[in-house]
Design a protein around this motif. Sequence first.
Motif, PDB file in Angstrom:
ATOM      1  N   ILE A 202       0.877  -1.165   0.000  1.00 22.81           N
ATOM      2  CA  ILE A 202       0.000   0.000   0.000  1.00 22.81           C
ATOM      3  C   ILE A 202       0.918   1.220   0.000  1.00 22.81           C
ATOM      4  O   ILE A 202       1.629   1.466   0.979  1.00 22.81           O
ATOM      5  CB  ILE A 202      -0.921   0.002   1.238  1.00 22.81           C
ATOM      6  CG1 ILE A 202      -1.744  -1.295   1.281  1.00 22.81           C
ATOM      7  CG2 ILE A 202      -1.822   1.233   1.228  1.00 22.81           C
ATOM      8  CD1 ILE A 202      -2.542  -1.472   2.565  1.00 22.81           C
ATOM      9  N   HIS A 203       0.927   1.937  -1.132  1.00 21.95           N
ATOM     10  CA  HIS A 203       1.905   3.016  -1.327  1.00 21.95           C
ATOM     11  C   HIS A 203       1.224   4.368  -1.145  1.00 21.95           C
ATOM     12  O   HIS A 203       0.540   4.845  -2.049  1.00 21.95           O
ATOM     13  CB  HIS A 203       2.521   2.898  -2.723  1.00 21.95           C
ATOM     14  CG  HIS A 203       3.752   3.738  -2.897  1.00 21.95           C
ATOM     15  ND1 HIS A 203       3.769   5.078  -2.615  1.00 21.95           N
ATOM     16  CD2 HIS A 203       5.010   3.414  -3.306  1.00 21.95           C
ATOM     17  CE1 HIS A 203       4.989   5.557  -2.852  1.00 21.95           C
ATOM     18  NE2 HIS A 203       5.765   4.565  -3.257  1.00 21.95           N
ATOM     19  N   ALA A 204       1.420   4.975   0.036  1.00 20.12           N
ATOM     20  CA  ALA A 204       0.769   6.268   0.324  1.00 20.12           C
ATOM     21  C   ALA A 204       1.784   7.375   0.558  1.00 20.12           C
ATOM     22  O   ALA A 204       1.418   8.480   0.930  1.00 20.12           O
ATOM     23  CB  ALA A 204      -0.141   6.113   1.535  1.00 20.12           C
ATOM     24  N   LEU A 205       3.070   7.083   0.347  1.00 26.45           N
ATOM     25  CA  LEU A 205       4.127   8.086   0.561  1.00 26.45           C
ATOM     26  C   LEU A 205       4.340   8.907  -0.708  1.00 26.45           C
ATOM     27  O   LEU A 205       4.020   8.447  -1.808  1.00 26.45           O
ATOM     28  CB  LEU A 205       5.452   7.378   0.895  1.00 26.45           C
ATOM     29  CG  LEU A 205       5.569   6.765   2.289  1.00 26.45           C
ATOM     30  CD1 LEU A 205       6.698   5.746   2.312  1.00 26.45           C
ATOM     31  CD2 LEU A 205       5.786   7.848   3.349  1.00 26.45           C
ATOM     32  N   PRO A 206       4.918  10.088  -0.576  1.00 29.28           N
ATOM     33  CA  PRO A 206       5.328  10.804  -1.788  1.00 29.28           C
ATOM     34  C   PRO A 206       6.482  10.065  -2.478  1.00 29.28           C
ATOM     35  O   PRO A 206       7.189   9.287  -1.832  1.00 29.28           O
ATOM     36  CB  PRO A 206       5.794  12.161  -1.256  1.00 29.28           C
ATOM     37  CG  PRO A 206       6.072  11.971   0.187  1.00 29.28           C
ATOM     38  CD  PRO A 206       5.230  10.827   0.658  1.00 29.28           C
ATOM     39  N   ILE A 207       6.665  10.314  -3.778  1.00 32.21           N
ATOM     40  CA  ILE A 207       7.691   9.565  -4.518  1.00 32.21           C
ATOM     41  C   ILE A 207       8.887  10.431  -4.909  1.00 32.21           C
ATOM     42  O   ILE A 207       9.586  10.141  -5.869  1.00 32.21           O
ATOM     43  CB  ILE A 207       7.104   8.853  -5.773  1.00 32.21           C
ATOM     44  CG1 ILE A 207       6.316   9.842  -6.635  1.00 32.21           C
ATOM     45  CG2 ILE A 207       6.262   7.678  -5.374  1.00 32.21           C
ATOM     46  CD1 ILE A 207       5.942   9.292  -8.003  1.00 32.21           C
ATOM     47  N   PHE A 208       9.110  11.513  -4.137  1.00 30.10           N
ATOM     48  CA  PHE A 208      10.293  12.335  -4.450  1.00 30.10           C
ATOM     49  C   PHE A 208      11.370  12.207  -3.385  1.00 30.10           C
ATOM     50  O   PHE A 208      12.334  12.938  -3.398  1.00 30.10           O
ATOM     51  CB  PHE A 208       9.896  13.798  -4.668  1.00 30.10           C
ATOM     52  CG  PHE A 208       8.844  14.311  -3.706  1.00 30.10           C
ATOM     53  CD1 PHE A 208       9.165  14.502  -2.377  1.00 30.10           C
ATOM     54  CD2 PHE A 208       7.553  14.571  -4.133  1.00 30.10           C
ATOM     55  CE1 PHE A 208       8.213  14.959  -1.483  1.00 30.10           C
ATOM     56  CE2 PHE A 208       6.583  15.032  -3.243  1.00 30.10           C
ATOM     57  CZ  PHE A 208       6.922  15.223  -1.913  1.00 30.10           C
ATOM     58  N   HIS A 209      11.196  11.265  -2.447  1.00 32.13           N
ATOM     59  CA  HIS A 209      12.220  11.036  -1.426  1.00 32.13           C
ATOM     60  C   HIS A 209      12.568   9.547  -1.384  1.00 32.13           C
ATOM     61  O   HIS A 209      11.836   8.714  -1.914  1.00 32.13           O
ATOM     62  CB  HIS A 209      11.718  11.463  -0.051  1.00 32.13           C
ATOM     63  CG  HIS A 209      11.743  12.935   0.189  1.00 32.13           C
ATOM     64  ND1 HIS A 209      12.830  13.720  -0.123  1.00 32.13           N
ATOM     65  CD2 HIS A 209      10.825  13.776   0.731  1.00 32.13           C
ATOM     66  CE1 HIS A 209      12.573  14.969   0.215  1.00 32.13           C
ATOM     67  NE2 HIS A 209      11.359  15.031   0.716  1.00 32.13           N
ATOM     68  N   THR A 210      13.667   9.271  -0.705  1.00 32.48           N
ATOM     69  CA  THR A 210      14.162   7.897  -0.587  1.00 32.48           C
ATOM     70  C   THR A 210      13.093   6.892  -0.161  1.00 32.48           C
ATOM     71  O   THR A 210      12.973   5.815  -0.741  1.00 32.48           O
ATOM     72  CB  THR A 210      15.323   7.889   0.428  1.00 32.48           C
ATOM     73  OG1 THR A 210      16.371   8.696  -0.109  1.00 32.48           O
ATOM     74  CG2 THR A 210      15.832   6.484   0.683  1.00 32.48           C
ATOM     75  N   HIS A 211      12.310   7.259   0.848  1.00 30.01           N
ATOM     76  CA  HIS A 211      11.373   6.279   1.408  1.00 30.01           C
ATOM     77  C   HIS A 211      10.366   5.786   0.364  1.00 30.01           C
ATOM     78  O   HIS A 211      10.270   4.597   0.080  1.00 30.01           O
ATOM     79  CB  HIS A 211      10.666   6.923   2.614  1.00 30.01           C
ATOM     80  CG  HIS A 211      10.047   5.939   3.560  1.00 30.01           C
ATOM     81  ND1 HIS A 211       9.657   6.274   4.834  1.00 30.01           N
ATOM     82  CD2 HIS A 211       9.734   4.639   3.425  1.00 30.01           C
ATOM     83  CE1 HIS A 211       9.150   5.208   5.432  1.00 30.01           C
ATOM     84  NE2 HIS A 211       9.180   4.217   4.587  1.00 30.01           N
ATOM     85  N   GLY A 212       9.624   6.728  -0.232  1.00 28.41           N
ATOM     86  CA  GLY A 212       8.575   6.343  -1.175  1.00 28.41           C
ATOM     87  C   GLY A 212       9.103   5.940  -2.542  1.00 28.41           C
ATOM     88  O   GLY A 212       8.465   5.190  -3.281  1.00 28.41           O
ATOM     89  N   LEU A 213      10.283   6.453  -2.914  1.00 29.50           N
ATOM     90  CA  LEU A 213      10.819   6.138  -4.244  1.00 29.50           C
ATOM     91  C   LEU A 213      11.676   4.862  -4.220  1.00 29.50           C
ATOM     92  O   LEU A 213      11.360   3.877  -4.872  1.00 29.50           O
ATOM     93  CB  LEU A 213      11.636   7.322  -4.773  1.00 29.50           C
ATOM     94  CG  LEU A 213      12.254   7.160  -6.163  1.00 29.50           C
ATOM     95  CD1 LEU A 213      11.189   6.906  -7.228  1.00 29.50           C
ATOM     96  CD2 LEU A 213      13.077   8.388  -6.558  1.00 29.50           C
ATOM     97  N   PHE A 214      12.748   4.898  -3.463  1.00 30.17           N
ATOM     98  CA  PHE A 214      13.672   3.757  -3.516  1.00 30.17           C
ATOM     99  C   PHE A 214      13.253   2.600  -2.621  1.00 30.17           C
ATOM    100  O   PHE A 214      13.237   1.448  -3.049  1.00 30.17           O
ATOM    101  CB  PHE A 214      15.089   4.197  -3.141  1.00 30.17           C
ATOM    102  CG  PHE A 214      15.624   5.278  -4.037  1.00 30.17           C
ATOM    103  CD1 PHE A 214      15.350   5.264  -5.392  1.00 30.17           C
ATOM    104  CD2 PHE A 214      16.389   6.310  -3.528  1.00 30.17           C
ATOM    105  CE1 PHE A 214      15.832   6.263  -6.224  1.00 30.17           C
ATOM    106  CE2 PHE A 214      16.885   7.310  -4.341  1.00 30.17           C
ATOM    107  CZ  PHE A 214      16.601   7.290  -5.700  1.00 30.17           C
TER     108      PHE A 214
END
Length: 505
Positions: A202-214
């Motif tokens: 379940i992907h609810a993080l933003p995708i411009f930082h390490t956590h949500g992207l990588f």
Amino acid sequence: MSHNLFETFAARMRERGNADFITTREGRRYSYADALGESGRLAGALTALGVQQGDRVAVQVDKSPEAILLYLACLRIGAVYLPLNTGYTGEEIRYFLTDAEPALFVCRAAVLDEARRLAAETGCPAVETLGTAADGSLMEKAAAATLRDDIVELGERDLAAILYTSGTTGRSKGAMLTHRNLGSNAETLVGAWRFSAEDRLIHALPIFHTHGLFVACNVTLMAGASMRFLPKFDADVIFEEMAHGTVLMGVPTFYTRLAADERLTPEATARMRLFVSGSAPLTAETHEAFEAKSGHAILERYGMTETNMNISNPYDGARRAGTVGMPLPGVEMRITDRETGAEVPEGEIGMLQIRGPNVFIGYWRMPEKTREELLEDGFFITGDLAMVDDQGYVHIVGRDKDLVISGGYNVYPKEVEQLIDELDEVQESAVIGLPHPDFGEGVTAVVVRQPGAAIDEAGVLAHLEGRLARYKQPKRVFFVEVLPRNTMGKVQKNELRRQYDATYR
Ligand code: MCA
Ligand code: AMP
């Protein structure tokens, strides 16, 4: 042997074929085969736009599956992906375009005029748009482009991405991450957290930082798993999605909000196998409340933009509240005296240093900063203070760096202070983080007015609006006659934090 991370992802894409890669609640779906094809088409568009191996591609767009396909297209052709927080203002963007000199800036359609102006001023040759419904000029170019189905051969130090982290001096530093950095960490995490093709994140993080992207996307790709892409965290949606998902990754604010929700029960989370928390400290209170209500012990881990993930609680074995666990396989850690640099005895607090294949290769065009923080023997000075307990669990006990983490976003006080100090009515200011029930820490400014000046809280905030991303703007501004200083003349932020401790409690 090529080190291009996309080689590994491509192998997974061929194996998984028509299996889900990304789905959305609006019914959009990309299979693994689609991801292979679409990333090739986007790679064709990038090439047609003049993007070459080693060129930076700056991207400030709302979250969408296509943004991930663009990231994959960059990997394919050896371009360097440079994601930017959607909250950044034009002024903040200008710095990144100037510093990184991207060959292409991909932006939201709504800010195209401003983006074109900034690109012209900073010498960026191309600007394209990308929307959240597979729309925008970049997607049009991709549809018309000649497919590129090759994967560029890369060496061990070739860059996959540059992620900017704010600096203590106020100037953001671009952390240069190689394909090898990202690949080794994703592989380690798949093993450590037992990811498989059966997982649905379940992907609810933003995708411009390490956590949500990588952490989220690379681990999913490496395991051949799938992601349910949500535009942002929304507790109502998370409860619905937990009936179909297996893993949630979040910042502590996610878990504080979920733990306070009466819908959190063992039944609501019965299908879930793992809850991961990171980017900021998870309080023992939240960890315990979440476990008491759901039966799930949150797995807390510790990472940084410069290093990806370093330390993690165990998948099997006790996930201990208030600790971040043990170093991941392949990651070395040492805890040193801040003055002498010598290792401290076990159980004592010191500066945490990290070494491993996950550690970045330096800051973009900042060799001196790189030398200060990345030592010759390969250890990186994290700026975090840590201690190892008698069972081998690492505790992050504080920060040596002057940094506030609000809802998982880093705010460097210096950057905010510099803007406040620009005001004629202000003599000086100190920005601190205070305990905040929702965001963990709340950005707060303490200001000294010029003699006779009458500026108030609203006046200070009005000056920051439009100049600084909203999450960096102080939640409160206080005024004092003088700032407390030590004998060296340094502002005593601890004293200010003590004085204003109850502000948000
Ligand atoms: C939103 N607001 C915030 C924040 N987010 N203010 C301070 N800090 C924040 N993080 C503001 C909004 O502008 C709005 O203000 C008001 O708070 C209420 O917004 P709300 O709707 O409640 O916010 P939200 O959309 O629910 O967002 C909160 C959030 C979000 C879910 C915690 O900020 C988030 O997703 N954070 C994740 C950050 C992250 O991915 N960090 C990973 C970094 P107003 O109404 O006045 O406009 S990677 C990393 O750190 C390392 C490597 C690691 O270890 O992972
Ligand atoms: P960033 O620069 O955005 O990569 O943020 C990295 C910083 O986030 C680290 O240096 C820590 O201060 C903090 N951090 C990340 N994970 C944790 C955690 N689990 N506990 C405490 N601090 C954390």
